[in-house]
Scaffold this motif. Sequence first.
Motif, PDB file in Angstrom:
ATOM      1  N   SER A 161       8.349 -24.194   6.028  1.00  0.00           N
ATOM      2  CA  SER A 161       7.702 -25.502   6.089  1.00  0.00           C
ATOM      3  C   SER A 161       7.202 -26.012   4.744  1.00  0.00           C
ATOM      4  CB  SER A 161       6.542 -25.482   7.088  1.00  0.00           C
ATOM      5  OG  SER A 161       5.504 -24.621   6.630  1.00  0.00           O
ATOM      6  N   ASP A 162       6.664 -25.132   3.917  1.00  0.00           N
ATOM      7  CA  ASP A 162       6.039 -25.591   2.670  1.00  0.00           C
ATOM      8  C   ASP A 162       6.886 -25.368   1.420  1.00  0.00           C
ATOM      9  OD1 ASP A 162       3.967 -25.839   4.524  1.00  0.00           O
ATOM     10  OD2 ASP A 162       2.433 -25.254   3.072  1.00  0.00           O
ATOM     11  N   PHE A 163       7.823 -24.447   1.480  1.00  0.00           N
ATOM     12  CA  PHE A 163       8.567 -24.109   0.268  1.00  0.00           C
ATOM     13  C   PHE A 163      10.070 -24.345   0.392  1.00  0.00           C
ATOM     14  CE2 PHE A 163       4.592 -21.782  -0.041  1.00  0.00           C
ATOM     15  CZ  PHE A 163       4.177 -22.159  -1.314  1.00  0.00           C
ATOM     16  N   GLY A 164      10.520 -24.877   1.518  1.00  0.00           N
ATOM     17  CA  GLY A 164      11.911 -25.264   1.666  1.00  0.00           C
ATOM     18  C   GLY A 164      12.914 -24.118   1.742  1.00  0.00           C
ATOM     19  N   VAL A 165      12.446 -22.933   2.051  1.00  0.00           N
ATOM     20  CA  VAL A 165      13.349 -21.799   2.217  1.00  0.00           C
ATOM     21  C   VAL A 165      14.017 -21.954   3.589  1.00  0.00           C
ATOM     22  CG1 VAL A 165      13.476 -19.279   2.422  1.00  0.00           C
ATOM     23  CG2 VAL A 165      11.917 -20.316   0.757  1.00  0.00           C
ATOM     24  N   SER A 166      15.314 -21.716   3.656  1.00  0.00           N
ATOM     25  CA  SER A 166      16.002 -21.871   4.937  1.00  0.00           C
ATOM     26  C   SER A 166      15.472 -20.854   5.936  1.00  0.00           C
ATOM     27  CB  SER A 166      17.514 -21.691   4.758  1.00  0.00           C
ATOM     28  OG  SER A 166      17.828 -20.337   4.507  1.00  0.00           O
ATOM     29  N   ARG A 167      15.506 -21.228   7.194  1.00  0.00           N
ATOM     30  CA  ARG A 167      15.030 -20.335   8.249  1.00  0.00           C
ATOM     31  C   ARG A 167      15.787 -19.007   8.229  1.00  0.00           C
ATOM     32  NH1 ARG A 167      11.386 -21.106  11.570  1.00  0.00           N
ATOM     33  NH2 ARG A 167      11.333 -23.353  11.513  1.00  0.00           N
ATOM     34  N   GLU A 168      17.068 -19.045   7.876  1.00  0.00           N
ATOM     35  CA  GLU A 168      17.870 -17.823   7.826  1.00  0.00           C
ATOM     36  C   GLU A 168      17.430 -16.899   6.689  1.00  0.00           C
ATOM     37  OE1 GLU A 168      19.373 -20.970   7.719  1.00  0.00           O
ATOM     38  OE2 GLU A 168      19.527 -20.978   9.899  1.00  0.00           O
ATOM     39  N   SER A 169      16.952 -17.482   5.596  1.00  0.00           N
ATOM     40  CA  SER A 169      16.553 -16.694   4.428  1.00  0.00           C
ATOM     41  C   SER A 169      15.090 -16.292   4.439  1.00  0.00           C
ATOM     42  CB  SER A 169      16.825 -17.481   3.141  1.00  0.00           C
ATOM     43  OG  SER A 169      18.197 -17.697   2.984  1.00  0.00           O
ATOM     44  N   ALA A 170      14.280 -16.961   5.237  1.00  0.00           N
ATOM     45  CA  ALA A 170      12.833 -16.720   5.238  1.00  0.00           C
ATOM     46  C   ALA A 170      12.517 -15.424   5.972  1.00  0.00           C
ATOM     47  CB  ALA A 170      12.102 -17.897   5.881  1.00  0.00           C
ATOM     48  N   ARG A 171      12.451 -14.353   5.234  1.00  0.00           N
ATOM     49  CA  ARG A 171      12.145 -13.050   5.820  1.00  0.00           C
ATOM     50  C   ARG A 171      11.040 -12.384   5.024  1.00  0.00           C
ATOM     51  NH1 ARG A 171      14.184 -15.001   9.481  1.00  0.00           N
ATOM     52  NH2 ARG A 171      16.254 -14.641  10.277  1.00  0.00           N
ATOM     53  N   ALA A 172      10.046 -11.900   5.735  1.00  0.00           N
ATOM     54  CA  ALA A 172       8.943 -11.177   5.116  1.00  0.00           C
ATOM     55  C   ALA A 172       8.839  -9.813   5.782  1.00  0.00           C
ATOM     56  CB  ALA A 172       7.639 -11.947   5.301  1.00  0.00           C
ATOM     57  N   LEU A 173       8.774  -8.794   4.981  1.00  0.00           N
ATOM     58  CA  LEU A 173       8.578  -7.435   5.473  1.00  0.00           C
ATOM     59  C   LEU A 173       7.148  -7.044   5.165  1.00  0.00           C
ATOM     60  CD1 LEU A 173       9.623  -4.690   6.540  1.00  0.00           C
ATOM     61  CD2 LEU A 173      10.251  -4.156   4.183  1.00  0.00           C
ATOM     62  N   LEU A 174       6.385  -6.690   6.200  1.00  0.00           N
ATOM     63  CA  LEU A 174       4.998  -6.295   6.016  1.00  0.00           C
ATOM     64  C   LEU A 174       4.830  -4.832   6.355  1.00  0.00           C
ATOM     65  CD1 LEU A 174       4.795  -9.455   6.485  1.00  0.00           C
ATOM     66  CD2 LEU A 174       2.466  -8.968   7.161  1.00  0.00           C
ATOM     67  N   LYS A 175       4.035  -4.183   5.567  1.00  0.00           N
ATOM     68  CA  LYS A 175       3.720  -2.775   5.802  1.00  0.00           C
ATOM     69  C   LYS A 175       2.230  -2.593   5.596  1.00  0.00           C
ATOM     70  CE  LYS A 175       4.651   1.629   6.254  1.00  0.00           C
ATOM     71  NZ  LYS A 175       4.860   2.188   7.543  1.00  0.00           N
ATOM     72  N   GLU A 176       1.589  -1.954   6.562  1.00  0.00           N
ATOM     73  CA  GLU A 176       0.163  -1.674   6.432  1.00  0.00           C
ATOM     74  C   GLU A 176      -0.037  -0.775   5.218  1.00  0.00           C
ATOM     75  OE1 GLU A 176      -3.315   0.628   8.848  1.00  0.00           O
ATOM     76  OE2 GLU A 176      -1.688  -0.252   9.996  1.00  0.00           O
ATOM     77  N   ARG A 177      -1.023  -1.099   4.437  1.00  0.00           N
ATOM     78  CA  ARG A 177      -1.287  -0.349   3.215  1.00  0.00           C
ATOM     79  C   ARG A 177      -2.394   0.661   3.473  1.00  0.00           C
ATOM     80  NH1 ARG A 177      -2.755  -2.745  -2.684  1.00  0.00           N
ATOM     81  NH2 ARG A 177      -1.968  -0.963  -3.802  1.00  0.00           N
ATOM     82  N   SER A 178      -2.232   1.865   2.979  1.00  0.00           N
ATOM     83  CA  SER A 178      -3.235   2.908   3.188  1.00  0.00           C
ATOM     84  C   SER A 178      -4.508   2.606   2.424  1.00  0.00           C
ATOM     85  CB  SER A 178      -2.692   4.260   2.736  1.00  0.00           C
ATOM     86  OG  SER A 178      -2.620   4.309   1.329  1.00  0.00           O
ATOM     87  N   ARG A 179      -5.611   3.183   2.857  1.00  0.00           N
ATOM     88  CA  ARG A 179      -6.887   2.970   2.173  1.00  0.00           C
ATOM     89  C   ARG A 179      -6.833   3.425   0.720  1.00  0.00           C
ATOM     90  NH1 ARG A 179     -11.346   1.886   5.581  1.00  0.00           N
ATOM     91  NH2 ARG A 179     -10.836   2.176   7.757  1.00  0.00           N
ATOM     92  N   ALA A 180      -6.192   4.546   0.445  1.00  0.00           N
ATOM     93  CA  ALA A 180      -6.110   5.049  -0.930  1.00  0.00           C
ATOM     94  C   ALA A 180      -5.356   4.065  -1.821  1.00  0.00           C
ATOM     95  CB  ALA A 180      -5.428   6.414  -0.945  1.00  0.00           C
TER      96      ALA A 180
END
Length: 99
Positions: free
Chosen positions: A65-84
């Motif tokens: 919506s804000d940066f014009g990246v195509s829906r097919e290309s808009a991928r975010a991988l999230l990983k919980e980060r450890s406390r350390a």
Amino acid sequence: MTYVVLLRGVNVGGKNIISMAALRSALEGLGFENVASYIASGNLIVDSPKSASAAQSVIEGLLVSDFGVSRESARALLKERSRAASASRPTSSTATSCS
């Protein structure tokens, strides 16, 4: 929760060019906290009370919506980060020095 966010296809090969400063600001506007980016790679560290899947959906929607990246290309991988690892998060001077 602290997440490491890896964005697919952002600022690679001259395509999907996104200012990291603008992306950080947009994420903060959506309620993400302590947003830090690492160089112009699309790698981020964010804090959010959202689940990983909810945060992923919000970030992918923002890319479209804000940066014009195509829906097919808009991928975010999230990983919980450890406390350390969170204790050694980039400082604002190193994390925000890139655009």
